[in-house]
Each structure stands twice: as C-alpha cells, then as structure tokens.
Design a protein around this motif. Structure first.
Motif, PDB file in Angstrom:
ATOM      1  N   LEU A  33      24.364 -17.019  30.584  1.00 31.12           N
ATOM      2  CA  LEU A  33      25.211 -16.444  29.550  1.00 31.12           C
ATOM      3  C   LEU A  33      26.647 -16.949  29.684  1.00 31.12           C
ATOM      4  CD1 LEU A  33      23.739 -12.936  30.106  1.00 31.12           C
ATOM      5  CD2 LEU A  33      23.743 -13.983  27.838  1.00 31.12           C
ATOM      6  N   ILE A  34      27.167 -17.536  28.619  1.00 31.69           N
ATOM      7  CA  ILE A  34      28.528 -18.067  28.621  1.00 31.69           C
ATOM      8  C   ILE A  34      29.349 -17.339  27.564  1.00 31.69           C
ATOM      9  CG2 ILE A  34      29.972 -20.106  28.222  1.00 31.69           C
ATOM     10  CD1 ILE A  34      27.528 -21.792  29.010  1.00 31.69           C
ATOM     11  N   ARG A  35      30.516 -16.862  27.961  1.00 35.96           N
ATOM     12  CA  ARG A  35      31.423 -16.301  26.956  1.00 35.96           C
ATOM     13  C   ARG A  35      32.188 -17.440  26.294  1.00 35.96           C
ATOM     14  NH1 ARG A  35      36.893 -12.555  27.401  1.00 35.96           N
ATOM     15  NH2 ARG A  35      37.099 -12.272  25.147  1.00 35.96           N
ATOM     16  N   HIS A  36      32.376 -17.331  24.994  1.00 34.81           N
ATOM     17  CA  HIS A  36      33.073 -18.362  24.232  1.00 34.81           C
ATOM     18  C   HIS A  36      34.485 -18.603  24.774  1.00 34.81           C
ATOM     19  CE1 HIS A  36      35.765 -15.463  22.296  1.00 34.81           C
ATOM     20  NE2 HIS A  36      34.714 -14.663  22.204  1.00 34.81           N
ATOM     21  N   ALA A  37      35.077 -19.716  24.356  1.00 31.56           N
ATOM     22  CA  ALA A  37      36.446 -20.059  24.744  1.00 31.56           C
ATOM     23  C   ALA A  37      37.449 -19.147  24.043  1.00 31.56           C
ATOM     24  CB  ALA A  37      36.731 -21.516  24.393  1.00 31.56           C
ATOM     25  N   ILE A  38      38.712 -19.267  24.446  1.00 31.88           N
ATOM     26  CA  ILE A  38      39.756 -18.389  23.920  1.00 31.88           C
ATOM     27  C   ILE A  38      40.012 -18.685  22.441  1.00 31.88           C
ATOM     28  CG2 ILE A  38      41.673 -19.914  24.564  1.00 31.88           C
ATOM     29  CD1 ILE A  38      43.165 -17.289  25.430  1.00 31.88           C
ATOM     30  N   VAL A  39      40.230 -17.638  21.661  1.00 34.38           N
ATOM     31  CA  VAL A  39      40.435 -17.807  20.222  1.00 34.38           C
ATOM     32  C   VAL A  39      41.914 -18.040  19.931  1.00 34.38           C
ATOM     33  CG1 VAL A  39      38.439 -16.368  19.720  1.00 34.38           C
ATOM     34  CG2 VAL A  39      40.715 -15.326  19.754  1.00 34.38           C
ATOM     35  N   GLU A  40      42.179 -18.420  18.683  1.00 36.69           N
ATOM     36  CA  GLU A  40      43.553 -18.791  18.320  1.00 36.69           C
ATOM     37  C   GLU A  40      44.498 -17.590  18.411  1.00 36.69           C
ATOM     38  OE1 GLU A  40      45.269 -18.108  15.324  1.00 36.69           O
ATOM     39  OE2 GLU A  40      43.711 -17.004  14.264  1.00 36.69           O
ATOM     40  N   ALA A  41      45.786 -17.897  18.573  1.00 38.63           N
ATOM     41  CA  ALA A  41      46.779 -16.888  18.977  1.00 38.63           C
ATOM     42  C   ALA A  41      46.918 -15.743  17.980  1.00 38.63           C
ATOM     43  CB  ALA A  41      48.125 -17.557  19.206  1.00 38.63           C
ATOM     44  N   SER A 180      27.802 -16.555  23.958  1.00 41.68           N
ATOM     45  CA  SER A 180      27.956 -15.264  23.287  1.00 41.68           C
ATOM     46  C   SER A 180      29.376 -14.732  23.478  1.00 41.68           C
ATOM     47  CB  SER A 180      26.892 -14.293  23.831  1.00 41.68           C
ATOM     48  OG  SER A 180      26.896 -13.081  23.146  1.00 41.68           O
ATOM     49  N   HIS A 181      29.503 -13.429  23.658  1.00 41.63           N
ATOM     50  CA  HIS A 181      30.791 -12.746  23.610  1.00 41.63           C
ATOM     51  C   HIS A 181      30.909 -11.742  24.751  1.00 41.63           C
ATOM     52  CE1 HIS A 181      31.142 -14.356  19.491  1.00 41.63           C
ATOM     53  NE2 HIS A 181      29.839 -14.141  19.472  1.00 41.63           N
ATOM     54  N   GLY A 182      32.155 -11.345  25.031  1.00 37.88           N
ATOM     55  CA  GLY A 182      32.395 -10.449  26.162  1.00 37.88           C
ATOM     56  C   GLY A 182      31.631  -9.150  26.091  1.00 37.88           C
ATOM     57  N   GLY A 183      31.634  -8.508  24.926  1.00 33.53           N
ATOM     58  CA  GLY A 183      30.908  -7.247  24.800  1.00 33.53           C
ATOM     59  C   GLY A 183      29.410  -7.428  24.890  1.00 33.53           C
ATOM     60  N   ALA A 184      28.893  -8.467  24.244  1.00 32.36           N
ATOM     61  CA  ALA A 184      27.452  -8.704  24.256  1.00 32.36           C
ATOM     62  C   ALA A 184      26.960  -9.070  25.651  1.00 32.36           C
ATOM     63  CB  ALA A 184      27.100  -9.813  23.269  1.00 32.36           C
ATOM     64  N   ILE A 185      27.761  -9.804  26.416  1.00 29.86           N
ATOM     65  CA  ILE A 185      27.352 -10.161  27.776  1.00 29.86           C
ATOM     66  C   ILE A 185      27.372  -8.930  28.669  1.00 29.86           C
ATOM     67  CG2 ILE A 185      27.965 -11.525  29.822  1.00 29.86           C
ATOM     68  CD1 ILE A 185      28.926 -13.722  27.851  1.00 29.86           C
ATOM     69  N   ARG A 186      28.355  -8.066  28.502  1.00 24.75           N
ATOM     70  CA  ARG A 186      28.348  -6.793  29.245  1.00 24.75           C
ATOM     71  C   ARG A 186      27.133  -5.957  28.866  1.00 24.75           C
ATOM     72  NH1 ARG A 186      33.798  -7.953  28.163  1.00 24.75           N
ATOM     73  NH2 ARG A 186      35.241  -7.717  29.925  1.00 24.75           N
ATOM     74  N   ALA A 187      26.753  -6.006  27.591  1.00 25.67           N
ATOM     75  CA  ALA A 187      25.556  -5.296  27.149  1.00 25.67           C
ATOM     76  C   ALA A 187      24.308  -5.871  27.815  1.00 25.67           C
ATOM     77  CB  ALA A 187      25.428  -5.379  25.628  1.00 25.67           C
ATOM     78  N   GLN A 206      35.337 -13.168  31.561  1.00 25.76           N
ATOM     79  CA  GLN A 206      36.434 -13.991  31.068  1.00 25.76           C
ATOM     80  C   GLN A 206      35.922 -15.099  30.149  1.00 25.76           C
ATOM     81  OE1 GLN A 206      37.771 -13.971  35.455  1.00 25.76           O
ATOM     82  NE2 GLN A 206      39.568 -14.772  34.384  1.00 25.76           N
ATOM     83  N   ASN A 207      36.837 -15.647  29.364  1.00 21.24           N
ATOM     84  CA  ASN A 207      36.484 -16.771  28.511  1.00 21.24           C
ATOM     85  C   ASN A 207      35.976 -17.934  29.358  1.00 21.24           C
ATOM     86  OD1 ASN A 207      39.141 -15.514  26.920  1.00 21.24           O
ATOM     87  ND2 ASN A 207      37.419 -16.044  25.614  1.00 21.24           N
ATOM     88  N   LEU A 208      34.891 -18.556  28.905  1.00 18.79           N
ATOM     89  CA  LEU A 208      34.229 -19.689  29.561  1.00 18.79           C
ATOM     90  C   LEU A 208      33.570 -19.314  30.886  1.00 18.79           C
ATOM     91  CD1 LEU A 208      36.674 -22.681  28.892  1.00 18.79           C
ATOM     92  CD2 LEU A 208      34.629 -22.013  27.625  1.00 18.79           C
ATOM     93  N   SER A 209      33.448 -18.023  31.157  1.00 25.77           N
ATOM     94  CA  SER A 209      32.755 -17.624  32.391  1.00 25.77           C
ATOM     95  C   SER A 209      31.246 -17.672  32.189  1.00 25.77           C
ATOM     96  CB  SER A 209      33.182 -16.227  32.832  1.00 25.77           C
ATOM     97  OG  SER A 209      32.729 -15.252  31.901  1.00 25.77           O
ATOM     98  N   LEU A 210      30.539 -17.788  33.305  1.00 26.33           N
ATOM     99  CA  LEU A 210      29.081 -17.875  33.319  1.00 26.33           C
ATOM    100  C   LEU A 210      28.507 -16.676  34.056  1.00 26.33           C
ATOM    101  CD1 LEU A 210      26.388 -19.529  32.973  1.00 26.33           C
ATOM    102  CD2 LEU A 210      26.935 -20.590  35.182  1.00 26.33           C
ATOM    103  N   SER A 211      27.524 -16.044  33.449  1.00 21.43           N
ATOM    104  CA  SER A 211      26.762 -14.966  34.105  1.00 21.43           C
ATOM    105  C   SER A 211      25.286 -15.340  34.005  1.00 21.43           C
ATOM    106  CB  SER A 211      27.015 -13.615  33.434  1.00 21.43           C
ATOM    107  OG  SER A 211      28.390 -13.267  33.493  1.00 21.43           O
ATOM    108  N   ILE A 212      24.538 -15.111  35.076  1.00 19.60           N
ATOM    109  CA  ILE A 212      23.136 -15.552  35.121  1.00 19.60           C
ATOM    110  C   ILE A 212      22.228 -14.352  35.377  1.00 19.60           C
ATOM    111  CG2 ILE A 212      21.463 -17.086  36.220  1.00 19.60           C
ATOM    112  CD1 ILE A 212      23.801 -18.816  37.169  1.00 19.60           C
TER     113      ILE A 212
END
Length: 235
Positions: A33-41, A180-187, A206-212
């Motif tokens: 599971l990868i969280r997407h990169a940081i979004v625009e400011a 995916s996204h931070g909330g969905a990965i926590r889910a 965090q953005n671009l982090s990996l969870s397995i």
C-alpha cells in the motif's frame, strides 16, 4: 558411512510463517500500500478528502529519487491497483517513469479517500466549528463522525476491508500494489488488525510511504507501516 548433505549454517531456514530472512518470501498473498504524493499547495489549505485535486508539480520534480527508490523496493511482477482519484494514478505513473516501467492500472473505487460530503473545500480552521463529536487527536474528525452527505471512517473501513478481501481472493499467492490515500490505508490496517478505526487512526501514513499487509491462511497480518523510500530515510 556417507552423510547426506546439510544446509550451510549461514543459510537461514524459514520457520513457519516467521520472517527469518531479509527478503520477503514469494508465494504469499501480499498487498503493498502506497500513499499518494503531496498535493498542490492551495488544495492543502482546505479539506479536500475525496475531491480530485492535483499533485504538487514542484514536489514531483524534486522527488524523482524517491520514486526510483520506491520502484526498486516493489516486486516487479505485481499487479497494480489505484483509487479513482487522479493523485493516486499520477503517483503510480511517476513510479513507472522513474525506472519501474509502465504497468496496467486497475481502478478500484473502494480504495478512495474518505468523503467529507458538504465539508469538502472548507478551510481547515472552519472544520472544528462543524463537528458534532470531539475530533480525533490524529485525524480531522472521530471515526464515528459522519459529515453531511459524506461517510464516517467506520464506513471507509467497511468498504476498504471488502476491497482488500476480494483483492486477496483474486490474487492468492501473488503481490498487489495499491496506490491509495492516508485514510484508506489506515482503514486497511484497521481491517488487518481487527481493531477499531479510532485505534488505526493513530498510525502515521506519510506521503509516498509504503505499508505492507499479508494474508496467510485467511488471516491478515501487518509486515510494515509507513516505511519511507530509502532516499527519504537516508536524507
């Protein structure tokens, strides 16, 4: 008398389903599971939840080494699944372009971020005035709070859990990468650990982090959470 050859003492043997070596064994149902990169400011100034916002072009250009490191960490023969939001798909494409190579992307709507309903686009400082429950210490709202026209984290955990189980059923013994996204990965972690979403929200993603996650004999386990690309952790 002849002796049968024995394995070198320097070669570790697998012991059941313990991870006894540095490499993850093949033939296991494994979800990366990868969280997407940081979004625009400007998007970061507001509650964007399930809105389709763009990635930050400046960060995309600066973080190419991170995408390369991520690609080197991931299995080459994995299937790729992304949320329907552009920021997840663009993150996958950035990993491909940084050396991993192009792959087909399967869009799975259930891996999208929590919908904030009528609270989308609110400036962050205005959101607390809308809440009916005490906010979570590490999330914008409690797991049981449901925004008008949106969904609670309890809802997110239910849909993500179903998507995870179905993905594991379809790809038994194989690797799958999910961007995916931070909330969905926590889910997903909540589902894997069978813990309340309020507990899973304590994990940092965090953005671009990996969870397995792995599913072995029908049981989920967590291998790693919020692992950062090598180029980030060594900087």
């Amino acid at each position: 008398m002849t002796q049968s050859p024995t394995a070198s003492s320097s070669e570790p043997k697998a012991h059941g389903h313990f991870l006894d070596s540095m490499q993850l064994p093949s033939g296991v149902t494994r979800i990366w599971l990868i969280r997407h990169a940081i979004v625009e400011a400007t998007a970061r100034l507001r509650v964007y939840g399930a809105l389709d916002v763009d990635l930050c072009s400046e960060h995309l250009a600066l973080q190419v080494p991170y995408y390369t490191a991520l690609g080197q960490r991931l299995p080459a023969d994995a299937q790729w699944v992304v949320s329907p939001l552009k920021r997840a798909q663009d993150t996958a494409k950035a990993i491909f372009a940084a050396g991993y190579g192009a792959r087909n992307l399967t869009i799975e709507p259930r891996f999208t971020e929590q919908s904030m309903g009528e609270w989308h686009n609110l400036p962050h400082e205005e959101l607390p005035l809308k809440l009916r429950q005490t906010a979570h210490n590490f999330w914008s709202l409690s797991a049981s709070e449901q925004p008008p026209g949106g969904e609670s984290m309890l809802d997110v955990c239910a849909r993500v859990g179903h998507a995870l189980d179905e993905l594991a059923d379809r790809s038994e013994g194989q690797d799958s990468v999910v961007v995916s996204h931070g909330g969905a990965i926590r889910a997903a972690i909540s589902h894997a650990l069978n813990v309340h979403p309020d507990t899973a929200l304590r994990f940092s993603i965090q953005n671009l982090s990996l969870s397995i996650l792995e599913r072995i004999n029908g049981v989920w386990r967590v291998v790693t959470v919020n692992e950062l690309p090598a180029s980030v952790s060594q900087s």
